[in-house]
Every structure is written in C-alpha cells, then in structure tokens.
Design an enzyme around this catalytic site. Structure first.
Site, PDB file in Angstrom:
ATOM      1  N   LYS A 116      38.354  25.589  33.850  1.00 52.43           N
ATOM      2  CA  LYS A 116      38.294  27.011  33.494  1.00 52.43           C
ATOM      3  C   LYS A 116      39.042  27.273  32.185  1.00 52.43           C
ATOM      4  O   LYS A 116      38.638  28.105  31.378  1.00 52.43           O
ATOM      5  CB  LYS A 116      38.911  27.862  34.610  1.00 52.43           C
ATOM      6  CG  LYS A 116      38.047  28.006  35.861  1.00 52.43           C
ATOM      7  CD  LYS A 116      38.719  28.970  36.822  1.00 52.43           C
ATOM      8  CE  LYS A 116      37.938  29.384  38.041  1.00 52.43           C
ATOM      9  NZ  LYS A 116      37.226  28.457  38.838  1.00 52.43           N
ATOM     10  N   GLU A 200      45.683  35.167  34.558  1.00 51.83           N
ATOM     11  CA  GLU A 200      44.832  36.259  34.085  1.00 51.83           C
ATOM     12  C   GLU A 200      45.396  37.574  34.559  1.00 51.83           C
ATOM     13  O   GLU A 200      45.967  37.663  35.642  1.00 51.83           O
ATOM     14  CB  GLU A 200      43.414  36.126  34.682  1.00 51.83           C
ATOM     15  CG  GLU A 200      42.575  35.087  34.003  1.00 51.83           C
ATOM     16  CD  GLU A 200      41.186  34.951  34.628  1.00 51.83           C
ATOM     17  OE1 GLU A 200      40.817  35.771  35.502  1.00 51.83           O
ATOM     18  OE2 GLU A 200      40.482  34.015  34.231  1.00 51.83           O
ATOM     19  N   HIS A 235      38.033  35.829  48.019  1.00 49.85           N
ATOM     20  CA  HIS A 235      37.402  35.400  46.771  1.00 49.85           C
ATOM     21  C   HIS A 235      36.111  34.626  46.986  1.00 49.85           C
ATOM     22  O   HIS A 235      35.654  33.899  46.108  1.00 49.85           O
ATOM     23  CB  HIS A 235      38.355  34.558  45.911  1.00 49.85           C
ATOM     24  CG  HIS A 235      39.680  35.213  45.687  1.00 49.85           C
ATOM     25  ND1 HIS A 235      39.809  36.420  45.059  1.00 49.85           N
ATOM     26  CD2 HIS A 235      40.930  34.831  46.029  1.00 49.85           C
ATOM     27  CE1 HIS A 235      41.083  36.758  45.009  1.00 49.85           C
ATOM     28  NE2 HIS A 235      41.788  35.820  45.603  1.00 49.85           N
ATOM     29  N   ARG A 297      25.075  25.110  37.722  1.00 48.98           N
ATOM     30  CA  ARG A 297      24.196  24.670  38.806  1.00 48.98           C
ATOM     31  C   ARG A 297      23.414  25.867  39.314  1.00 48.98           C
ATOM     32  O   ARG A 297      23.605  26.983  38.855  1.00 48.98           O
ATOM     33  CB  ARG A 297      25.053  24.130  39.956  1.00 48.98           C
ATOM     34  CG  ARG A 297      26.085  25.198  40.392  1.00 48.98           C
ATOM     35  CD  ARG A 297      26.817  24.851  41.652  1.00 48.98           C
ATOM     36  NE  ARG A 297      28.049  25.601  41.776  1.00 48.98           N
ATOM     37  CZ  ARG A 297      28.179  26.794  42.354  1.00 48.98           C
ATOM     38  NH1 ARG A 297      27.112  27.401  42.835  1.00 48.98           N
ATOM     39  NH2 ARG A 297      29.349  27.388  42.442  1.00 48.98           N
TER      40      ARG A 297
HETATM   41  P1  ADP Z   1      28.247  30.408  44.580  1.00 54.66           P
HETATM   42  O1  ADP Z   1      29.186  30.615  43.415  1.00 54.66           O
HETATM   43  O2  ADP Z   1      27.132  29.452  44.311  1.00 54.66           O
HETATM   44  O3  ADP Z   1      27.806  31.664  45.199  1.00 54.66           O
HETATM   45  P2  ADP Z   1      30.443  30.323  46.254  1.00 54.66           P
HETATM   46  O4  ADP Z   1      31.352  30.594  45.107  1.00 54.66           O
HETATM   47  O5  ADP Z   1      30.199  31.366  47.247  1.00 54.66           O
HETATM   48  O6  ADP Z   1      29.097  29.717  45.688  1.00 54.66           O
HETATM   49  O7  ADP Z   1      30.959  29.094  47.061  1.00 54.66           O
HETATM   50  C1  ADP Z   1      31.936  28.322  46.518  1.00 54.66           C
HETATM   51  C2  ADP Z   1      31.535  26.893  46.589  1.00 54.66           C
HETATM   52  O8  ADP Z   1      31.443  26.482  47.954  1.00 54.66           O
HETATM   53  C3  ADP Z   1      30.211  26.700  45.953  1.00 54.66           C
HETATM   54  O9  ADP Z   1      30.417  26.366  44.625  1.00 54.66           O
HETATM   55  C4  ADP Z   1      29.710  25.554  46.725  1.00 54.66           C
HETATM   56  O10 ADP Z   1      30.198  24.412  46.076  1.00 54.66           O
HETATM   57  C5  ADP Z   1      30.409  25.580  48.074  1.00 54.66           C
HETATM   58  N1  ADP Z   1      29.513  26.011  49.150  1.00 54.66           N
HETATM   59  C6  ADP Z   1      29.288  27.254  49.565  1.00 54.66           C
HETATM   60  N2  ADP Z   1      28.399  27.260  50.564  1.00 54.66           N
HETATM   61  C7  ADP Z   1      28.060  25.974  50.782  1.00 54.66           C
HETATM   62  C8  ADP Z   1      27.154  25.308  51.685  1.00 54.66           C
HETATM   63  N3  ADP Z   1      26.416  25.986  52.593  1.00 54.66           N
HETATM   64  N4  ADP Z   1      27.056  23.967  51.623  1.00 54.66           N
HETATM   65  C9  ADP Z   1      27.779  23.279  50.728  1.00 54.66           C
HETATM   66  N5  ADP Z   1      28.623  23.853  49.864  1.00 54.66           N
HETATM   67  C10 ADP Z   1      28.764  25.177  49.880  1.00 54.66           C
HETATM   68  P1  ADP Z   2      36.042  30.325  41.756  1.00 54.66           P
HETATM   69  O1  ADP Z   2      35.852  29.128  40.904  1.00 54.66           O
HETATM   70  O2  ADP Z   2      36.887  30.041  42.925  1.00 54.66           O
HETATM   71  O3  ADP Z   2      34.731  30.992  42.061  1.00 54.66           O
HETATM   72  P2  ADP Z   2      36.525  32.583  39.964  1.00 54.66           P
HETATM   73  O4  ADP Z   2      37.314  32.516  38.718  1.00 54.66           O
HETATM   74  O5  ADP Z   2      35.078  32.686  39.825  1.00 54.66           O
HETATM   75  O6  ADP Z   2      36.926  31.333  40.869  1.00 54.66           O
HETATM   76  O7  ADP Z   2      37.073  33.823  40.828  1.00 54.66           O
HETATM   77  C1  ADP Z   2      36.684  34.020  42.159  1.00 54.66           C
HETATM   78  C2  ADP Z   2      36.857  35.486  42.543  1.00 54.66           C
HETATM   79  O8  ADP Z   2      38.220  35.923  42.357  1.00 54.66           O
HETATM   80  C3  ADP Z   2      36.068  36.455  41.705  1.00 54.66           C
HETATM   81  O9  ADP Z   2      34.733  36.582  42.182  1.00 54.66           O
HETATM   82  C4  ADP Z   2      36.852  37.742  41.842  1.00 54.66           C
HETATM   83  O10 ADP Z   2      36.586  38.382  43.062  1.00 54.66           O
HETATM   84  C5  ADP Z   2      38.265  37.263  41.882  1.00 54.66           C
HETATM   85  N1  ADP Z   2      38.864  37.294  40.523  1.00 54.66           N
HETATM   86  C6  ADP Z   2      38.857  36.276  39.631  1.00 54.66           C
HETATM   87  N2  ADP Z   2      39.480  36.613  38.489  1.00 54.66           N
HETATM   88  C7  ADP Z   2      39.917  37.874  38.652  1.00 54.66           C
HETATM   89  C8  ADP Z   2      40.656  38.800  37.835  1.00 54.66           C
HETATM   90  N3  ADP Z   2      41.118  38.444  36.634  1.00 54.66           N
HETATM   91  N4  ADP Z   2      40.944  40.021  38.338  1.00 54.66           N
HETATM   92  C9  ADP Z   2      40.532  40.383  39.566  1.00 54.66           C
HETATM   93  N5  ADP Z   2      39.843  39.557  40.396  1.00 54.66           N
HETATM   94  C10 ADP Z   2      39.524  38.331  39.943  1.00 54.66           C
END
Ligand code: ADP
Ligand code: ADP
Ligand code: MG
Length: 670
Positions: A116, A200, A235, A297
């Site tokens: 990230k 952040e 999250h 992906r």
């Molecule tokens: P996405 O960002 O694709 O919506 P999420 O952030 O909700 O996925 O889920 C976090 C991670 O958990 C995904 O990146 C995926 O790697 C894993 N994951 C979620 N659901 C599944 C599943 N049914 N089988 C395998 N891995 C999963």
């Molecule tokens: P991951 O790789 O686990 O998906 P992300 O960086 O996409 O991590 O963040 C996951 C979730 O955390 C976001 O969908 C949001 O709900 C919350 N989040 C992330 N960054 C922030 C932020 N700076 N402020 C508020 N909520 C955040």
C-alpha cells in the site's frame, strides 16, 4: 482464445469462472483439496486435479502443486479467482514458467500495488488524490507517533502489506497510539510476514466507493463505473451496490479519470479495482475522495457491475489475457438500473458473527432470472468446513432503480432457505429493510450503529410458526398412521388412518415443543377437514399437506401459507417468509419407548456438551418433561422423562462434556 483453463481457486468464484469459460467453449480444469473432493466446483469442471490436503497452505496456496497441476492438465491459461494466490506476483511468474497464461495483470503491476505504501507513492506521482498521511520508510515508533499527532486524530494505522481488513487500527488519541501500533504490527507480521505500517487520517463519516477498471495490452484503459461498498463489518464488505447513491456525473467522471490514471501509471492489464475512501459529507464534490488501494484481480462484488453494464467481466479477462483488445470503448459502456449484492455467510450474528461449520441440510435459493443472480459454490448436503471462507453464496438483485432493486433483494432473501447451520440471512434481510439503508445513509459504521436493529434479541415462536409446527407434526403422524395400516394389511387395524387419533384418546392430541428453553404445549382436535388448535387462548383452524421434501402448504384460519419444514431428530425448523424458527419436539410416546428400552437410566445418545439441566435430585417429573439439554453436532437434543417418576440422581451439570452412553441421570418410579 485458450482451449483449456485451469481455475486456481475453489468455491463460488471457481464455479462462476467455469460458467463463463464453458459459454466461450473453453475446457475447464478444477483443482481441489481433500475437503473439496466432492464439491460443486469440481463437479462443474470438465476435469479436476487433486492438489493436496485440506489446509489452504498445503493446497490452494501451494505454488508448486498448482504448477504441477497446470503441467499435468495441459492447461494453457490459469484464472486465479480472488483471494488465495490471485495477488501473488510469484505465482503469476510460476504460471508463465509452466507454459500457461496468467489471467491477470503483469507481475510488475501486482508488485507495484501489493504494498500500500509503494502504491501510494506511485499514485501521488500520477496525480491521484491521497488520504493525508504518512507512507514513507521511517518506521521508528516515536516518529510514527509524532506523525500521527501532526496529521490529527482520529488516524488509521494500516499494514502496508494488508488485506481483508487485517493489520488495521483506528486511533482516537495520542495516548492510545503506541499500543495500537504494536497490535497492528503483530497482526500484520503474522498474517502477511511483514510489519511495515502507514498512517492515514481517518476520513470522517467514511464511505467506501471503488472504480472497476479494465485495461488491455494495446494501451486501452476504461472504467465500468463505481460500486459502493460502505456496508462493512470490521473493514470487510457485507453489502455492495452499483451505482453509488448520491454520486453525480462530475464526481463519477473525476473518480473514473483518477482510476484510469492509476491503471495507466503501472502499465496495468486486465480487471482491477481502484478503491477510494470518500468523505460522507462531500460525496457530491469532485475533490471529496482519496485513493486507498488498488486490488489487482477480480473483486468479490464484481457481479453488481455486471448487472448494470451487461458485461461479463470474466469473459473480458479471458479476452485481454488472450491478447485481444477491449470489446468496448469508454463511451460504449453504459450503466442501466441499479444492482445490490449481499454476502450470505455461515456465521452467527447473535454470537458476535462467529463463523459456523456444519452441513447444509436444506438449501433453497430463488431461481436465477434477469433480476436475480445467485453465485454459490455449494449445494444442499454440502458442508461448510473450517478450512476456508464461510461464505455460502452471494445474492445479487437488479432493477430499474435503487428502491426497486432493494425490493427485489428483500423478496430474494425471503425465498432463501438455509437449514443446518446459523447464517446471517435474517441480518441481511433486516439490513435490506432498514429505513437508514433504504434512505441510502451509507457509512462504514452503518452496521455498528444499527446493530440492535439488525441483530434483534431472539423472539419466541409466533402463533403462526406454532400453528405450522403443529400442523406439520400432525400431518407426519397421519402419514405414519396410513403407512402402518397399509403395512399391517388389515383393513380393520386400529391404526388405520382416521382411527389413529381415537386410539390416542378423546380425540385430543397433545403436542409439545421446546422453544428456546420455554415449553409450549398445544392441544389439537381433528375436525371435518383438518384440526383446531388452541393458540394463545384462541381456536385456530389448521389444515394442509406436507410432501417428502418438507414443502408444507398450509391454511391457517383460511389463509394459505407456503412453508418448509426441515426436521433432524427432535429438531423441527419452520421456514416461512424467509425466517427460520427452530423448535424441539418433545414426543412423550417416543421418549417412553426409548426410556423403557434403557430401563430407568438415561444415557447420552452421542458425545456432546450439557447445555442445561432442568431438574434436581428428588424432583417429581412427568412423562415427556424435558430433563436435560445436550448439545452435539451443533444441535440441541432434549433428554425427556420416559415416564412419570422421580429423579434419583443427576450425574452432570451444565457445561460438562459427556461421552456417548454416559449415564446422565437416573429415575425411580414414583
Ligand atoms: P473484495 O475486496 O474482493 O471485495 P474483500 O475485501 O471483501 O474482497 O475480502 C478480503 C479478502 O478476503 C479478499 O481479497 C479475498 O482475498 C478474501 N476472500 C473473501 N472472500 C473469500 C472467499 N469466499 N474465498 C476466498 N477468499 C476470500
Ligand atoms: P484492505 O486491504 O484490508 O481492504 P483498505 O485500505 O482497502 O484495506 O481498507 C479497508 C477498509 O477500511 C475500507 O473499506 C474502509 O472502510 C476502511 N478505511 C480504510 N482507510 C480509511 C480511512 N483513511 N478513513 C476511514 N476509513 C478507512
Ligand atoms: Mg480494500
């Protein structure tokens, strides 16, 4: 185009990829672990290769076993799905080395976005707006703490290598910082093998809005609009929709431009998602959103984009991987209507959403149509094991506008039936019907804020549920009486249908159920075309038919109700209007028969844990009275008094573990 595609994944996403490949005339190869030998994705594929034991580390995450499967199956392309190795650049390289095409971006693009911190550095240079914060190399805790102070609380500490919401901590004040940093580092180290952290600003009233992007190897980059994934728990997304409510064209265009710029900056190819965090109060302003991360992906929630655009994203992935150009230019991609997706999980919302394992004894979904889509990797009878994600299905609904789509979703969830393990089905139904959700008051704190509405206290069985339970029991007795009289081949048998009830005395039938820990006694009387049963002091007439699959067509006081009855031992689940209610049948006749065979001793029918002891030494009990509740195989079993008598010894207490055959309690005649 490829002729053989191996899908390096399992569950619903493997099934979904197989379906598109089949439509395109591509042969499919599934891979499976021990636990998945009989699973749906294996059954759907043209062929399948066993890749090892059940733990993902030894199968779905084992690059060597997968490349071996690629070679053995002769696959010339590999789709990684999501999760597992889908964002692993080493795997993408190993696939190429095994002579197949990786259906995904080039390894360098995966690497660029895998961290990230690194991703944010690249995005900053490309002019993509970032959340204020720090993503540099100085990892000194004192420095990070000072940085947090200068950013201003609340802040979010994030694992640079993070995913799935792990390695993340919200910090509201300076004195909590050190402890939170330590916790996040520990979690990140164990989950991702790396504990580089970034900080952040915690965006206020955050909404998660992401852009679907697509790029080909000829320099074309487009976006397929946005998805709102603000309904999250810890999250992690639970409900997603497209388009994002409240987004206007200028914000959408600005977000689309930022997302495509992000893809171009890293030489992206294939399907990707650029995630933004949006300030809730400024969702209608083109500078109210910030880059969070890019997922290189196919995303879990991609179906909502497919529903509004009519594009099959897996088909596009395969075309791009085969070197073809994107089928549509930006101005040819049009969105119509609104789509919503919910993730149906095997989990218990009442126990802090604890994941559940077990067998799907009964599983029904609404039929697929132009409006409703079900993506699932399981069938009735399949198990949800402890090894993988407990997602049962994704239910997706589409209609011309948001309110209509939500109505479709509510109807679809009402037609979904899962028996055998706890799920979040009622929770999802409550969310889809919640006034704040309907009013599109979307924020990542939605679930936490409305938890009491979404996970209500367990309710006692309604009169309708009791009427349906009574009717199903009566119909089962009728069927049994008919069978017995047919078997006895004696037209004058006292068990002949119709006479059976008289044989039980005075034409009144007593039915007893245990509803949670409350005993319910119902008295039913046969009448001309059904039964009358006393419910809450009122006579209710019930009649109907029950078939072998458990479909109950009932008439309760003249109103037709279609329900499903699923039984397992003494447990009866009544499923109607999308709600499950579990009751335990107390059968004095069966209890008496079992008791006689045991001769005064009551033993555990299977290993389990004592949940409740309802009687004490020396207590007088009546036949059929519930004495002990035993939890085994994730179900509760009632040990009932075989006859009237006195409890002479109670051998166990609530919480005790018992083995099959252990004497639980002794009884003496009164
Ligand atoms: P996405 O960002 O694709 O919506 P999420 O952030 O909700 O996925 O889920 C976090 C991670 O958990 C995904 O990146 C995926 O790697 C894993 N994951 C979620 N659901 C599944 C599943 N049914 N089988 C395998 N891995 C999963
Ligand atoms: P991951 O790789 O686990 O998906 P992300 O960086 O996409 O991590 O963040 C996951 C979730 O955390 C976001 O969908 C949001 O709900 C919350 N989040 C992330 N960054 C922030 C932020 N700076 N402020 C508020 N909520 C955040
Ligand atoms: Mg994310």
């Amino acid at each position: 185009m490829f002729d053989t595609l191996l899908i390096a994944n399992r569950g619903e996403i493997a099934c979904r990829v197989i379906q598109s490949a089949r439509r395109l005339g591509i042969r499919t190869v599934a891979v499976y672990s021990d636990a998945d030998a009989q699973s749906r994705h294996v059954a759907l594929a043209d062929s399948a290769v066993h890749i090892g034991p059940s733990p993902a580390q030894a199968s779905y995450l084992d690059i060597e076993r997968l490349t071996d499967a690629i070679r053995r199956s002769g696959a010339n392309a590999v789709h990684p799905g999501y999760g597992f190795l889908s964002e692993n650049a080493d795997f993408a390289e190993a696939v190429a080395a095994a002579g197949a095409v990786f259906v995904g971006p080039p390894p360098d693009a995966i690497r660029a976005m895998g961290s990230k911190s690194n991703a944010k550095t690249i995005m900053e240079r490309a002019g993509v707006p970032l959340v204020p914060g720090y993503h540099g190399g100085n990892q000194d805790p004192a420095f990070l703490s000072e940085t947090a102070v200068s950013i201003g609380f609340p802040v979010l500490i994030k694992a640079s290598a993070g995913g799935g919401g792990r390695g993340m901590r919200r910090v509201d004040s300076a004195d909590e910082f050190d402890k939170a940093l330590e916790g996040a580092k520990r979690e990140s180290k164990s989950a991702f093998g790396d504990d580089t952290m970034l900080i952040e600003k915690f965006v206020s009233r955050p909404r998660h809005i992401e852009m679907q992007v697509f790029a080909d190897s000829h320099g074309n980059v487009v976006h397929l609009f946005e998805r709102d994934c603000s309904i999250q728990r810890r999250h992690q997304k639970v409900i997603e929709e497209a388009p994002a409510p409240g987004i206007n064209t200028s914000v959408r265009d600005a977000m689309g431009a930022a997302a495509t710029a992000a893809a171009k900056a890293i030489g992206y190819e294939g399907a990707g998602t650029v995630e933004f965090i949006v300030e809730g109060a400024r969702v209608d302003q083109p500078d109210g959103f910030y880059f969070m991360e890019m997922n290189t992906r196919l995303q879990v929630e991609h179906p909502v984009t497919e529903m509004i655009t009519g594009v099959d994203l897996v088909e596009w992935q395969l075309q791009v991987a085969a070197g073809e150009s994107l089928p549509l230019a930006q101005d040819e991609i049009v969105a119509t209507g609104h789509a919503v997706e919910v993730r149906l999980y095997a989990e218990n919302p009442a126990r802090n959403f604890m994941p559940q394992t077990g067998t799907l004894n009964h599983l029904r979904f609404p039929a697929d149509s132009a409006h409703v889509r079900i993506d699932t990797g399981v069938r009735e009878g399949d198990a949800v094991s402890m090894y993988y994600d407990p997602m049962i299905a994704k239910v997706i609904a589409w209609d011309r506008d948001r309110n209509s789509a939500l109505r479709r979703m509510r109807t679809s969830l009402a037609a979904t039936e899962v028996v055998g393990l706890n799920t979040n089905l009622s929770f999802l139904a409550a969310a889809a019907a919640h006034p704040s959700f309907i009013a599109a008051e979307l924020e990542t704190s939605f679930i936490e804020t409305h938890l009491a509405d979404l996970v209500p206290e367990a309710q006692p069985a309604s009169n309708e549920t009791l009427a349906l339970a009574a009717l199903s029991e009566l119909l089962k007795y009728e069927a049994k009486a008919t069978r017995d009289s047919t078997m006895s081949n004696d037209p004058h048998s006292p068990w002949r249908f119709g006479d059976a009830w008289r044989a039980m005395g005075s034409g009144e039938i007593e039915l007893r159920f245990l509803d949670d820990d409350r005993e319910v006694v119902l008295r039913a009387r046969p009448d001309s075309n059904g039964y009358s049963v006393d419910l809450a002091g009122e006579t209710t007439s019930i009649r109907g038919t029950l078939d072998e699959s458990g479909a109950l067509l009932a008439e309760v006081n003249g109103v037709r109700i279609a329900a499903t009855v699923v039984g397992d031992g003494a447990m009866v689940q009544i499923v109607a209007h999308g709600h499950n209610h579990r009751l335990t049948r107390i059968d004095p006749m069966e209890a008496a028969a079992a008791g006689q065979a045991l001769g005064g001793k009551l033993t555990a029918p299977m290993p389990g844990r004592i949940v409740a002891v309802n009687v004490a030494d020396g207590e007088k009990v009546k036949a059929g009275q519930s004495l002990i509740v035993l939890e085994a195989m994730k179900m509760e079993h009632i040990i009932a008094a075989p006859s009237d008598g006195i409890v002479s010894a109670v051998r166990f207490a609530a919480g005790d573990q018992v083995n099959e055959g252990d004497e639980l309690l002794a009884m003496a005649d009164s």
